[in-house]
Design a protein around this motif. Sequence first.
Motif, short mmCIF file in Angstrom:
data_model
loop_
_atom_site.label_atom_id
_atom_site.label_comp_id
_atom_site.label_asym_id
_atom_site.label_seq_id
_atom_site.Cartn_x
_atom_site.Cartn_y
_atom_site.Cartn_z
N GLU A 1 31.11 8.82 20.89
CA GLU A 1 30.14 9.72 21.53
C GLU A 1 30.37 9.77 23.03
O GLU A 1 30.32 10.85 23.64
N LEU A 2 30.64 8.62 23.63
CA LEU A 2 30.89 8.58 25.07
C LEU A 2 32.14 9.38 25.42
O LEU A 2 32.15 10.15 26.40
N GLN A 3 33.18 9.24 24.61
CA GLN A 3 34.39 10.03 24.83
C GLN A 3 34.09 11.52 24.79
O GLN A 3 34.52 12.29 25.65
N MET A 4 33.38 11.94 23.75
CA MET A 4 33.10 13.36 23.57
C MET A 4 32.25 13.92 24.69
O MET A 4 32.49 15.03 25.19
N TYR B 1 41.71 15.20 26.93
CA TYR B 1 42.00 14.60 25.64
C TYR B 1 41.33 13.23 25.57
O TYR B 1 41.33 12.47 26.55
N THR B 2 40.79 12.90 24.42
CA THR B 2 40.15 11.61 24.23
C THR B 2 41.08 10.66 23.48
O THR B 2 42.02 11.08 22.80
N ARG B 3 40.78 9.37 23.60
CA ARG B 3 41.55 8.37 22.86
C ARG B 3 41.49 8.68 21.36
O ARG B 3 42.51 8.55 20.65
N GLU B 4 40.34 9.07 20.87
CA GLU B 4 40.18 9.37 19.45
C GLU B 4 41.15 10.48 19.03
O GLU B 4 41.80 10.40 17.98
N GLN B 5 41.25 11.52 19.84
CA GLN B 5 42.17 12.63 19.53
C GLN B 5 43.62 12.17 19.55
O GLN B 5 44.40 12.49 18.65
N ILE C 1 51.09 14.58 27.02
CA ILE C 1 50.05 13.55 27.15
C ILE C 1 50.21 12.50 26.06
O ILE C 1 50.13 11.29 26.31
N ASP C 2 50.47 12.95 24.85
CA ASP C 2 50.65 12.04 23.71
C ASP C 2 51.81 11.08 23.96
O ASP C 2 51.71 9.87 23.72
N ARG D 1 47.62 0.12 26.78
CA ARG D 1 47.49 0.12 28.24
C ARG D 1 46.76 1.33 28.81
O ARG D 1 46.26 1.26 29.93
N SER D 2 46.71 2.43 28.08
CA SER D 2 46.11 3.65 28.63
C SER D 2 44.60 3.66 28.50
O SER D 2 44.01 2.80 27.84
N GLY D 3 43.98 4.67 29.13
CA GLY D 3 42.52 4.76 29.17
C GLY D 3 41.93 5.42 27.94
O GLY D 3 42.59 5.57 26.90
N ASP D 4 40.67 5.86 28.07
CA ASP D 4 39.92 6.38 26.93
C ASP D 4 39.72 7.89 26.97
O ASP D 4 39.48 8.51 25.94
#
Length: 557
Positions: free
Chosen positions: A430-433, A449-453, A467-468, A475-478
């Motif tokens: 939810e925070l990502q979105m 782009y979110t970590r989930e995606q 990005i992918d 190591r990368s962010g969220d």
Amino acid sequence: MKYFFQTLLIFLFYSCAAPQEKITNSQGSFNQERNLIATPKLVVGVVVDQMRYDYLTRFWNRYGEDGFKRLVSEGYNLRNNHFNYIPTYTAPGHASVFTGSAPETHGIIGNNWFNKFERQMVYCVEDAGVEPVGTLDDAGKMSPHRLLTTTVSDENRLHTQMRGKTIGVGMKDRGAILPAGHTANAAYWFHGQNEGVWISSSFYFQDLPQWVKDFNAAGHVESYLKPWNTLEDVNTYVESGEDLNIFEGGFRGQETAEFPYDLKELSGQNRGYDIIKETPFGNNLTLDFALAAIDGEQLGQDEFTDFLTLSFSSPDYIGHNFGVNSKEIQDTYMRLDRDIARLLKELDAKVGEGNYTLFLTADHGGVQVPAYLETVKVPSGYFETSNFRNDLDTFISQKFKSDSLIMNVSNGQVFFDYEEIAKNDISREELQMEIAHYLLQYDRINQVYTREQLESSSYGKGLAAAIDNGFHQKRSGDVVYLLDPSVISYSRTGSTHGSGQNYDTHAPLIFFGKGIKAGNSLERTEIIDIAPTISALLGIPFPNGSTGKPLEMVLEK
């Protein structure tokens, strides 16, 4: 009917026999040096820091016959070569060239990045576990320990039972260390300030070799504290902008950013010997040292292939200071052309023409100064990261009633504090979105782009794929965000880089020398293809994380 079947059998026999004869003929022309393994005495990997592809074409008529033109005419020029990831910075660039993989694999996701486990920013090659060699300064406490994969030079060392040498040279520590890999005999970088010496670290040895001590004592560095004026009449530099303009930084102590520059006089206000880095003389000095390394280490003098990784860092310093359209950049590349000619001449003499293989590429390109683009009505601008962070924190506080959910914002990434998220019983998804939705409404932000995606999808093309490829799960962010084209978080003078736009991704790639045929191609190639191509040429294993493909078209058959 009987004769029909006899005729059919005869026809089938000869039809099947013909390919067999072709195979036999092909096998008969087998050449080990071309079809299996080439054995150059030396491989030289040249990376020019912040070299756009169009520097080859824009200044072409100003180059001599023995530098860039010789590489292009006698070697193989890949004219549509790109970085396949974001961010396009120096450390990921050098790592990707020599590992054949992107940051998602080799782990070098920036020059600096936020380490969520240590809860602090870290530098790509810093290493508290080693000691400086050649200086007492912490500038020597460096190693490749954060690089997660092998390099092509590592694989050559392993393949030759450590008999083939590897020496890394670059004015920047990261430009020397990352290409040379984990098994290098040595990596050397320049420490300026009040010392002006080439240094290393205890990762490689406990004391500098005598030839390095001799070089440092010989006065080479001091000789480059001299006036920098243009090679030719500055008024003939019509391939670049006006010398005096408002888009360049310049040096402290000189009122305007225009030729000439008296480096000795200006050095006191510009970090001493460090001023050399921001001039073409930094390239001259780097090549002086590299040629001394060839002699001092006897590179290319036995039957085992050696590696010299050579990074020309000064064009990046100059581009950041003066911009990609400056006369300073033009003069830098006209002088670098002479350095390339000197390098090839010395390799011909020391190793032997036809006995070495060389490739030349870049670690990233560079953007036109947005302030200049604005004057010619090209969409561009600046992004104020500090204001953005304040606005983001305000949004998070109002939406989730907490001021501590975000640990860091850097390199276009938002890092969450998982402990605080758990304490506040907030869903990470939810925070990502919510943050992604907020960022997409923010001025100057183009894509989010979110970590989930990124963890649940695979992107095959465009900026999403870049990005992918640059996203390292650990190591990368969220949340990752991209700015609009030609929008940068930087000063209003000078150029920078880091995006996935063509001005940052399109880089030269030229292969030259033993095992390489002459030619050129407009087929798209990627920076991660370099290491597997050299591996295929040498008949050695690909770097262990390599995802690129060998460029068959450049190799002799």
